[in-house]
Design a protein around this motif. Structure first.
Motif, mmCIF file in Angstrom:
data_model
loop_
_atom_site.group_PDB
_atom_site.id
_atom_site.type_symbol
_atom_site.label_atom_id
_atom_site.label_comp_id
_atom_site.label_asym_id
_atom_site.label_seq_id
_atom_site.Cartn_x
_atom_site.Cartn_y
_atom_site.Cartn_z
ATOM 1 N N UNK A 89 0.770 -1.305 -0.063
ATOM 2 C CA UNK A 89 -0.173 -0.136 -0.107
ATOM 3 C C UNK A 89 0.867 1.177 -0.148
ATOM 4 N N UNK A 90 2.033 1.076 0.522
ATOM 5 C CA UNK A 90 2.828 2.383 0.844
ATOM 6 C C UNK A 90 4.138 2.371 -0.259
ATOM 7 N N UNK A 91 3.577 1.631 -1.686
ATOM 8 C CA UNK A 91 4.630 1.781 -2.792
ATOM 9 C C UNK A 91 5.182 3.032 -3.078
ATOM 10 N N UNK A 92 4.602 4.031 -3.299
ATOM 11 C CA UNK A 92 5.035 5.130 -3.539
ATOM 12 C C UNK A 92 6.251 5.828 -2.896
ATOM 13 N N UNK A 93 6.015 5.383 -1.470
ATOM 14 C CA UNK A 93 7.267 5.823 -0.537
ATOM 15 C C UNK A 93 8.367 4.811 -0.861
ATOM 16 N N UNK A 94 8.023 3.402 -0.677
ATOM 17 C CA UNK A 94 8.996 2.429 -1.005
ATOM 18 C C UNK A 94 9.730 2.482 -2.448
ATOM 19 N N UNK A 95 8.873 3.073 -3.291
ATOM 20 C CA UNK A 95 9.696 3.302 -4.701
ATOM 21 C C UNK A 95 10.850 4.340 -4.512
ATOM 22 N N UNK A 96 10.758 5.386 -3.752
ATOM 23 C CA UNK A 96 11.749 6.344 -3.481
ATOM 24 C C UNK A 96 12.970 5.739 -3.141
ATOM 25 N N UNK A 97 12.856 4.776 -2.202
ATOM 26 C CA UNK A 97 13.837 4.137 -1.693
ATOM 27 C C UNK A 97 14.388 3.208 -2.510
ATOM 28 N N UNK A 98 13.812 2.534 -3.292
ATOM 29 C CA UNK A 98 14.242 1.589 -4.491
ATOM 30 C C UNK A 98 15.105 2.398 -5.460
ATOM 31 N N UNK A 99 14.624 3.587 -5.668
ATOM 32 C CA UNK A 99 15.462 4.139 -6.901
ATOM 33 C C UNK A 99 16.610 4.782 -6.491
ATOM 34 N N UNK A 100 16.766 5.031 -4.904
ATOM 35 C CA UNK A 100 17.912 5.967 -4.372
ATOM 36 C C UNK A 100 18.694 4.996 -3.658
ATOM 37 N N UNK A 101 18.352 3.917 -2.814
ATOM 38 C CA UNK A 101 19.276 3.547 -1.888
ATOM 39 C C UNK A 101 20.396 2.999 -2.472
ATOM 40 N N UNK A 102 21.562 3.403 -2.067
ATOM 41 C CA UNK A 102 22.895 2.951 -2.691
ATOM 42 C C UNK A 102 22.822 3.104 -4.138
ATOM 43 N N UNK A 103 22.299 4.050 -4.681
ATOM 44 C CA UNK A 103 22.189 4.319 -6.324
ATOM 45 C C UNK A 103 22.569 5.328 -6.761
ATOM 46 N N UNK A 104 23.865 5.691 -6.737
ATOM 47 C CA UNK A 104 24.596 7.059 -7.159
ATOM 48 C C UNK A 104 24.369 7.010 -8.656
ATOM 49 N N UNK A 105 23.884 6.077 -9.429
ATOM 50 C CA UNK A 105 23.740 6.032 -10.761
ATOM 51 C C UNK A 105 22.368 6.540 -11.231
ATOM 52 N N UNK A 106 21.694 7.180 -10.469
ATOM 53 C CA UNK A 106 20.297 7.422 -10.705
ATOM 54 C C UNK A 106 20.075 8.592 -11.768
ATOM 55 N N UNK A 107 21.020 9.421 -12.103
ATOM 56 C CA UNK A 107 20.965 10.372 -13.274
ATOM 57 C C UNK A 107 21.939 9.777 -14.274
ATOM 58 N N UNK A 108 22.317 8.509 -14.665
ATOM 59 C CA UNK A 108 22.707 7.882 -15.673
ATOM 60 C C UNK A 108 22.169 7.367 -16.781
ATOM 61 N N UNK A 109 22.488 6.752 -17.928
ATOM 62 C CA UNK A 109 21.902 6.727 -19.245
ATOM 63 C C UNK A 109 20.749 5.637 -18.989
ATOM 64 N N UNK A 110 20.796 4.689 -18.091
ATOM 65 C CA UNK A 110 19.798 3.406 -18.308
ATOM 66 C C UNK A 110 18.585 3.797 -18.532
ATOM 67 N N UNK A 111 17.594 4.647 -17.790
ATOM 68 C CA UNK A 111 16.468 4.891 -18.172
ATOM 69 C C UNK A 111 16.227 5.621 -19.577
ATOM 70 N N UNK A 112 17.183 6.249 -19.979
ATOM 71 C CA UNK A 112 17.089 6.899 -21.160
ATOM 72 C C UNK A 112 17.054 5.751 -22.239
ATOM 73 N N UNK A 113 17.743 4.665 -22.172
ATOM 74 C CA UNK A 113 17.823 3.916 -23.447
ATOM 75 C C UNK A 113 16.551 2.699 -23.238
ATOM 76 N N UNK A 114 15.699 2.760 -22.079
ATOM 77 C CA UNK A 114 14.522 1.824 -22.001
ATOM 78 C C UNK A 114 13.148 2.037 -22.670
ATOM 79 N N UNK A 115 13.143 3.302 -23.350
ATOM 80 C CA UNK A 115 11.984 3.921 -23.437
ATOM 81 C C UNK A 115 11.463 3.614 -24.878
ATOM 82 N N UNK A 116 12.168 3.107 -25.670
ATOM 83 C CA UNK A 116 11.629 2.799 -27.494
ATOM 84 C C UNK A 116 10.355 2.137 -27.391
#
Length: 469
Positions: free
Chosen positions: A239-266
């Motif tokens: 039920x609290x996925x929006x809060x958990x999602x923030x942790x999923x994308x940030x915890x020990x993830x210094x790569x969160x502004x790297x190119x990975x998401x940009x290559x996934x959209x096509x």
């Protein structure tokens, strides 16, 4: 216990110091603290916690929100609505062009996704090593796939080991690559879920189809974090996925502004052909599992351009449409506008990539901002020519296969397969290996047709929703 993931804890923290600094935090003294701590987990964990609670500096000049609503509120004015070609055969040819163009651009860049082509070295910037490779193979300027051998090898330069099957002497298909794998997963997501999915469904998709070895950097960290969140849930979204999602994308993830998401959209953007805002929203849903701020904006920027390309918009306007979906006062938007200025004044491709490199070389070779800037510059510089677009994007260095694939996807969608040069399509033999069940192998043509079907289904869903509304 720490789940380091992509790298060791001390390295992740060194990357996080860079990331927090780029986000606008005062990280003075943190590098020294990290250096003194060595491998001590307790000390490193405290440094990490301190880093993640830093405020943004009051004098930071950018506005970079993370929620879709706030991103939309920070956008520039929306462009005029777009119109697609109403001939089915012509439209299907555009979907084929998008898939073939993506495969061709990815294949061109794949052997060069390797040091020193990406990051350069003390001898030369990456783009110059790429030029030297083609010159040393008597294949300059670039008019075809990468030659396997070059006189540049005598200078200690070599191609990526995984790129061998994609050199011109050995090329028989689109070989497995993460860029194309994510395109396939986007197609699968749209086929199975339509428009009814969010980042939770993306996480489940990854865990169903991708092994740990198939994910990198930000995706690795999100993959691990998602596993932690879901291990006891039996597939049910908390039920609290929006809060958990923030942790999923940030915890020990210094790569969160790297190119990975940009290559996934096509695969998502194809389903939203002609609708840049919808494409950007789908990109946001996907990207927000693993990325934040400019990592998300890069995905939205590219997705909007892909969707707009189906309306045959010229390249300069494509970039403006991409920019219309991201915050106007973001680091990415500023970089794209600078890149466009360079592209419009460069006399040739070498001058363009040299100036782009000098302007954005402070970023990691696989960061979103520098690579998105190179993509935008290559598109504008191409003036509608497919070969110019993909060769310029790849010549620029950094994430060569990603940029070639993105530019190829956009130009292929605009031009259609029938207008793409045969020397870029024929060696692929209309065959793709994606290391995904049902897509290993599969014809590129079938993938394109299935994307067209998802587009038609999306159109019907939108019309039905409008009528009900």
């Amino acid at each position: 216990a720490q789940m380091a993931g992509w790298d060791t804890l001390d390295h992740l923290i060194r990357e996080e110091i860079i990331q927090r600094g780029e986000e606008g935090c005062d990280v003075s003294g943190f590098a020294e603290r990290a250096a003194r701590s060595g491998q001590d987990t307790t000390t490193l964990t405290q440094i990490y916690d301190d880093l993640m609670t830093l405020p943004i500096r009051p004098d930071f000049s950018y506005d970079e929100p993370d929620t879709l609503e706030a991103i939309r509120a920070a956008r520039p004015a929306a462009p005029a609505p777009l119109t697609l070609h109403n001939d089915i055969v012509h439209l299907q040819d555009q979907f084929q062009g998008a898939w073939f163009g993506r495969c061709a651009g990815c294949t061109l860049g794949k052997p060069l996704e390797y040091e020193p082509f990406m990051s350069g070295n003390t001898d030369a910037p990456g783009w110059q090593h790429i030029q030297r490779w083609f010159e040393g193979a008597d294949a300059w300027p670039i008019h075809g796939y990468v030659p396997q051998h070059s006189r540049a090898e005598a200078q200690g330069i070599g191609l990526a080991a995984w790129g061998g099957p994609t050199t011109r002497e050995h090329l028989t298909c689109m070989v497995s690559d993460d860029d194309i794998r994510y395109t396939v997963l986007g197609l699968l997501l749209m086929e199975t879920q339509g428009l009814k999915w969010d980042s939770w469904d993306v996480g489940k998709l990854w865990h169903r189809y991708l092994t740990y070895q198939q994910v990198c950097t930000a995706e690795t960290q999100a993959y691990l974090n998602f596993a932690q969140v879901t291990s006891h849930l039996h597939g049910e979204k908390p039920a609290n996925w929006p809060e958990r999602q923030v942790w999923v994308r940030t915890y020990l993830n210094p790569y969160r502004e790297w190119i990975g998401a940009q290559i996934r959209v096509d695969g998502l953007a194809y389903a939203a052909a002609g609708n840049p805002e919808l494409a950007a929203e789908l990109a946001y849903r996907d990207a927000s599992l693993s990325h934040s701020k400019n990592g998300v904006y890069g995905a939205m920027f590219v997705a909007a351009m892909i969707a707009a390309a189906f309306a045959k918009v010229d390249e300069r306007q494509l970039v403006e449409i991409g920019l219309s979906q991201i915050p106007a006062n973001s680091r990415l938007s500023e970089a794209i506008r600078k890149a466009v200025t360079i592209a419009e004044s460069a006399s040739d491709a070498v001058e363009l990539v040299s100036r782009i490199w000098d302007s954005f070389q402070q970023y990691n070779a696989v960061h979103t901002i520098n690579n998105a800037a190179l993509v935008a510059a290559a598109l504008v510089f191409s003036k509608g020519d497919f070969e110019t677009a993909i060769t310029t994007a790849v010549l620029g260095g950094w994430d060569t296969d990603c940029n070639g694939a993105t530019v190829g996807s956009i130009m292929g969608a605009k031009l259609g397969a029938a207008r793409l040069p045969e020397q870029w399509l024929k060696p692929l033999n209309d065959t793709l290996y994606a290391e995904v069940n049902g897509f290993h192998p599969i014809s590129i043509t079938e993938c394109a047709y299935r994307s067209y079907v998802t587009f038609q289904r999306t159109q019907k869903t939108l019309i039905s929703g409008a009528e009900q509304g």
